[in-house]
Design a protein around this motif. Structure first.
Motif, PDB file in Angstrom:
ATOM      1  N   LEU B  74     -40.756  37.532 -13.871  1.00 59.36           N
ATOM      2  CA  LEU B  74     -41.060  38.016 -15.220  1.00 59.36           C
ATOM      3  C   LEU B  74     -42.556  37.918 -15.505  1.00 59.36           C
ATOM      4  O   LEU B  74     -43.128  38.765 -16.183  1.00 59.36           O
ATOM      5  CB  LEU B  74     -40.268  37.229 -16.269  1.00 59.36           C
ATOM      6  CG  LEU B  74     -38.770  37.553 -16.291  1.00 59.36           C
ATOM      7  CD1 LEU B  74     -38.038  36.661 -17.288  1.00 59.36           C
ATOM      8  CD2 LEU B  74     -38.522  39.020 -16.608  1.00 59.36           C
ATOM      9  N   ALA B  77     -44.008  40.791 -13.979  1.00 57.36           N
ATOM     10  CA  ALA B  77     -43.726  41.953 -14.817  1.00 57.36           C
ATOM     11  C   ALA B  77     -44.717  42.022 -15.976  1.00 57.36           C
ATOM     12  O   ALA B  77     -45.260  43.087 -16.287  1.00 57.36           O
ATOM     13  CB  ALA B  77     -42.294  41.893 -15.344  1.00 57.36           C
ATOM     14  N   VAL B  81     -47.377  44.960 -16.788  1.00 53.52           N
ATOM     15  CA  VAL B  81     -47.367  45.763 -18.008  1.00 53.52           C
ATOM     16  C   VAL B  81     -48.695  45.636 -18.754  1.00 53.52           C
ATOM     17  O   VAL B  81     -49.208  46.615 -19.283  1.00 53.52           O
ATOM     18  CB  VAL B  81     -46.186  45.369 -18.915  1.00 53.52           C
ATOM     19  CG1 VAL B  81     -46.290  46.038 -20.275  1.00 53.52           C
ATOM     20  CG2 VAL B  81     -44.872  45.740 -18.253  1.00 53.52           C
ATOM     21  N   ILE B 224     -41.472  46.925 -14.734  1.00 55.18           N
ATOM     22  CA  ILE B 224     -40.652  45.731 -14.947  1.00 55.18           C
ATOM     23  C   ILE B 224     -39.552  45.619 -13.895  1.00 55.18           C
ATOM     24  O   ILE B 224     -39.399  44.569 -13.255  1.00 55.18           O
ATOM     25  CB  ILE B 224     -40.049  45.735 -16.369  1.00 55.18           C
ATOM     26  CG1 ILE B 224     -41.180  45.579 -17.389  1.00 55.18           C
ATOM     27  CG2 ILE B 224     -39.040  44.605 -16.519  1.00 55.18           C
ATOM     28  CD1 ILE B 224     -40.727  45.586 -18.815  1.00 55.18           C
ATOM     29  N   SER B 227     -41.004  44.668 -10.606  1.00 57.10           N
ATOM     30  CA  SER B 227     -41.368  43.256 -10.479  1.00 57.10           C
ATOM     31  C   SER B 227     -40.128  42.394 -10.259  1.00 57.10           C
ATOM     32  O   SER B 227     -40.156  41.442  -9.481  1.00 57.10           O
ATOM     33  CB  SER B 227     -42.085  42.774 -11.738  1.00 57.10           C
ATOM     34  OG  SER B 227     -43.214  43.562 -11.984  1.00 57.10           O
ATOM     35  N   PHE B 280     -32.999  45.548 -18.699  1.00 56.12           N
ATOM     36  CA  PHE B 280     -34.386  45.804 -19.083  1.00 56.12           C
ATOM     37  C   PHE B 280     -34.632  47.295 -19.295  1.00 56.12           C
ATOM     38  O   PHE B 280     -35.348  47.686 -20.226  1.00 56.12           O
ATOM     39  CB  PHE B 280     -35.356  45.233 -18.042  1.00 56.12           C
ATOM     40  CG  PHE B 280     -35.773  43.832 -18.346  1.00 56.12           C
ATOM     41  CD1 PHE B 280     -36.714  43.572 -19.334  1.00 56.12           C
ATOM     42  CD2 PHE B 280     -35.202  42.762 -17.675  1.00 56.12           C
ATOM     43  CE1 PHE B 280     -37.089  42.277 -19.631  1.00 56.12           C
ATOM     44  CE2 PHE B 280     -35.563  41.456 -17.961  1.00 56.12           C
ATOM     45  CZ  PHE B 280     -36.502  41.211 -18.935  1.00 56.12           C
TER      46      PHE B 280
END
Lengths: 294, 292
Positions: B74, B77, B81, B224, B227, B280
Motif C-alpha cells: 500500500l 501504491a 499515486v 494501485i 502495486s 480498490f
C-alpha cells in the motif's frame, strides 16, 4: 466534452493578446525534459557499455565512459557458459506460439460476439472483459497443481497456454474495436455470393484485420517476453527456461563478473528496442488501445 | 438440419477455443483457489478442511507478516499515486501542448516500459551495488561519501530503493496514456481559452485535466492494483528482505507455496489479492464518479 466554442475572433486583432510563456520558463521546461531524458537513457547506455568491459574498467578505471577495449568475449561467455542463446530461442518459441493461439482464439470469439446475432453476445463480451482485471496470481496454485498432475510442468505448453489465456481479454478488446470498423455490407455481399459463415470469416474478415493482428501481436509479445512469475515456477529445466528466468540463473552464476551479465541483459533487451525503433508509433498505439477503454 | 441449429452450433464453435482457454486457465482456477483456501494442505498429501482458519491466521499471525507485506504494497501504491502519476501527468501536459521535439521525447520516455522487469531489476542491482555501483561511486566522486550506503541491504532504505526502479519503469506508461488523452482535447477549445487570456497553466488546469479525468482514473487503478500485485522487481532486487522490509503479498505467496509447501495458505493470499484488487478498482471508480 464537445467543442461548441466557435473561434470567430481574428487572432491578429490587437484587442486579444495570447499570453506567451516567458523565455525563462521555456528554458526551464527544456532543462527539465533534458534531465528526464538523461535519467531514462543513462541506465540503458550504462548497460550497453558495461556489457563490453572487463571488471577492471567497470569497477574503477572507467565507470561511465565508452569501453576502451571492446570485450565481445562477454557475449560469447553469456551464450556458451550462460546458455543465453538457448533461452533466447525458448523465449521466441513461447512468444510465437502464444501469439498464434491468442490471435486465432480472439479473432474467432470476436467474430461470434460482434458479427453474429444471438441473445447473450453482450454478456459474453463482458465475461471475457473480466480477464482484464484478474491478476495472474489468482490462478498460480491451481495451474501448478493441475500441470503437475497431468505431467505438463517443464514443457513449453506450461507457459504458452496460460500466457495465451491471460492475453485473451486484451486481444478480444482490441479485435472488437477493429472489427467494428469493417462495414457490414461486406458480409451481406459475400453472403449473397454464396459465402458461408466460415467463408466470410476466413476470406473477408481475417484479411481485413491485419492492423489489429499487429497491435495484438506486439502487446502479447511483450507480455510473454518479459514474464517472470509463471516462467520461474512452471519450468525448472535449463533447456526450457525463457530469458527472464535464464538471466536470474546467470546472475547467480556470475556474481563477481559483471561483463557477461551485462551481455545477457543486452541480449534480452535488444530485440524489443530494435522493434521499437522501427515501430514506435504502432507499439505506443497498442498500449493505448488496451487502456483507454477501461 | 434446421438452419437455426446450424447457426447456433457455428456460434458455439467460434467461441470454443477462447472459452476453453478462458474458463480453463482463469475462471476455474479462481474457484479452485477459493476452495483450497479453506484447507490445510501441503500440495500432495491429504487436504484437511479448516474453514476460515487460514484467513484468521493470515491477519493475526506475526510470523507470517501478511499485514506488514500488505502495508508495504500500500505504501508503494501511495508513492505511485502521489509521486509517479503527477510526474507522468506533468510530462504528458508538457509534451501534449505541442513542444518542439515532442515525438522524440515521447519515444524516449516510453522506452523503459518495454524493457523486461528482470533486466531492469538486474541493472538496478548493479546501480545500487554497495562497492562498485554507479550510485555510490557517483556520491563519492562529488564528495558526498557520507550518503553512500548499502541501499538494498538496510531495512530503512530498501523499500525506497525498490520504488525508484518501479518509478523509472512505469512513468512512461502512465505518461503515454495521459498524453493520448491530452491530444484528444480539441485544439479549438485550447485556442479559445488562450484568446480569453488564459495562461498555459490555466488551460491545463481548467480545460485539459478535467477532460482527461477518465484516463487519470484508469492510471490510478493501474497504479494501485499494480502495486498490490508487484512481484518481479521486488523478487529480483531483494526477494522481500532484508528482515521482510520489502515483503509484498506476492513474494509472501511464493514463499508459502514453494518454500514452506503451504498450498492452502498460499491460495488464501491469492484470494485476498484478487479481492483487494477488485475492491480498490471499485473504490476508485466510485471516488471518481462522486467527484463529477
Amino acid at each position: 466534452m464537445d467543442a461548441k466554442v466557435n473561434v470567430t475572433v481574428d487572432l491578429s486583432s490587437p484587442k486579444y493578446q495570447v499570453k506567451q510563456e516567458s523565455k525563462v520558463v521555456k528554458v526551464l521546461i527544456y532543462i527539465f525534459l533534458a534531465l528526464w531524458t538523461f535519467v531514462n537513457l543513462f541506465p540503458i547506455y550504462w548497460m550497453f557499455t558495461f556489457s563490453l568491459k572487463d571488471n577492471k574498467e567497470i569497477f574503477g578505471e572507467n565507470v561511465a565512459g565508452l569501453p576502451h577495449n571492446w570485450l565481445w568475449s562477454n557475449y560469447t561467455d553469456a551464450m556458451n557458459t550462460g546458455h543465453m542463446n538457448v533461452y533466447f530461442v525458448n523465449s521466441i518459441i513461447v512468444a510465437v506460439m502464444t501469439i498464434l493461439i491468442t490471435l486465432i482464439a480472439a479473432l474467432m470469439a470476436t467474430y461470434a460476439i460482434t458479427r453474429m446475432t444471438w441473445k447473450f453476445s453482450k454478456q459474453m463480451n463482458a465475461f471475457f472483459m473480466m480477464g482484464l482485471t484478474i491478476p495472474i496470481h489468482a490462478s498460480i496454485v491451481p495451474i501448478y497443481v493441475t500441470l503437475s498432475n497431468i505431467h505438463m510442468l517443464n514443457t513449453y505448453w506450461a507457459l504458452i497456454i496460460p500466457y495465451a489465456a491471460f492475453a485473451l481479454a486484451m486481444a478480444i478488446l482490441i479485435c472488437s474495436g477493429f472489427m467494428g470498423d469493417i462495414p457490414r455490407d461486406l458480409d451481406e455481399a459475400a453472403r449473397i455470393d454464396g459465402c458461408g459463415i466460415w467463408g466470410i470469416f476466413f476470406r473477408i474478415i481475417v484479411p481485413l484485420m491485419r492492423p489489429a493482428l499487429a497491435t495484438i501481436g506486439i502487446y502479447t509479445f511483450l507480455q510473454c517476453w518479459n514474464e517472470l512469475m509463471f516462467a520461474n515456477i512452471f519450468n525448472s529445466k535449463d533447456a526450457l527456461k525463457t530469458l527472464p528466468v535464464g538471466i536470474q540463473a546467470l546472475s547467480g552464476q556470475y556474481t563477481t563478473n559483471w561483463g557477461p551479465i551485462g551481455a545477457a541483459l543486452v541480449i534480452a533487451t535488444f530485440p524489443t528496442l530494435l522493434v521499437y525503433i522501427f515501430l514506435s508509433k504502432k507499439i505506443q498505439e497498442s498500449f493505448i488501445a488496451g487502456a483507454i477503454k477501461g | 438440419m434446421n438452419k437455426k441449429v446450424v447457426y447456433s452450433i457455428n456460434i458455439f464453435l467460434f467461441l470454443l477455443p477462447a472459452l476453453i482457454l478462458f474458463v480453463g486457465v482463469l475462471i476455474a482456477p479462481i474457484a479452485m483457489s477459493g476452495y483450497y483456501s479453506f484447507f490445510d494442505w501441503n500440495g500432495f498429501g491429504e487436504k484437511t478442511f479448516i474453514g476460515f482458519e487460514n484467513y484468521k491466521e493470515l491477519f493475526s499471525s506475526n510470523a507470517i507478516g501478511f499485514t506488514k507485506a500488505l502495508g508495504n504494497s500500500l505504501l508503494l501504491a501511495a508513492l505511485s499515486v502521489f509521486i509517479q502519476l503527477p510526474l507522468s501527468l506533468g510530462l504528458a501536459l508538457l509534451l501534449g501542448r505541442g513542444i518542439k521535439g515532442e515525438r522524440a521525447f515521447l519515444a524516449i520516455f516510453f522506452m523503459p516500459v518495454l524493457i523486461s522487469t528482470v533486466v531492469i531489476g538486474q541493472l538496478w542491482l548493479k546501480i545500487y551495488n554497495p562497492s562498485y555501483g554507479i550510485l555510490n561511486v557517483f556520491l563519492t566522486k562529488i564528495g558526498l561519501e557520507s550518503l553512500t550506503r548499502i541501499w538494498l541491504g538496510l531495512p530503512e532504505t530498501a523499500l525506497g530503493a525498490c520504488f525508484v526502479p518501479i518509478l523509472w519503469q512505469y512513468v512512461g506508461y502512465h505518461m503515454l496514456l495521459m498524453y493520448a488523452g491530452v491530444k484528444g482535447v480539441s485544439p479549438e477549445l485550447r485556442e479559445a481559452a488562450k484568446i480569453d487570456g488564459a495562461t498555459n497553466w490555466q488551460v491545463s488546469r481548467y480545460i485539459v485535466i478535467p477532460s482527461i479525468k477518465p484516463i487519470v482514473k484508469v492510471s490510478v487503478i493501474f497504479a494501485i492494483t499494480g502495486s498490490l500485485k508487484s512481484f518481479d522487481l521486488i523478487y529480483v532486487l531483494t526477494n522481500g528482505g532484508p528482515l521482510h522490509a520489502t515483503e509484498v503479498p506476492s513474494t509472501l505467496m511464493i514463499n508459502m507455496l514453494f518454500l514452506r509447501n503451504r498450498y492452502g495458505m498460499g491460495s488464501t493470499i491469492a484470494v485476498m489479492l484478487i479481492i483487494l484488487c477488485f475492491a480498490f478498482a471499485l473504490l476508485i471508480n466510485r471516488l471518481f464518479k462522486e467527484d463529477r
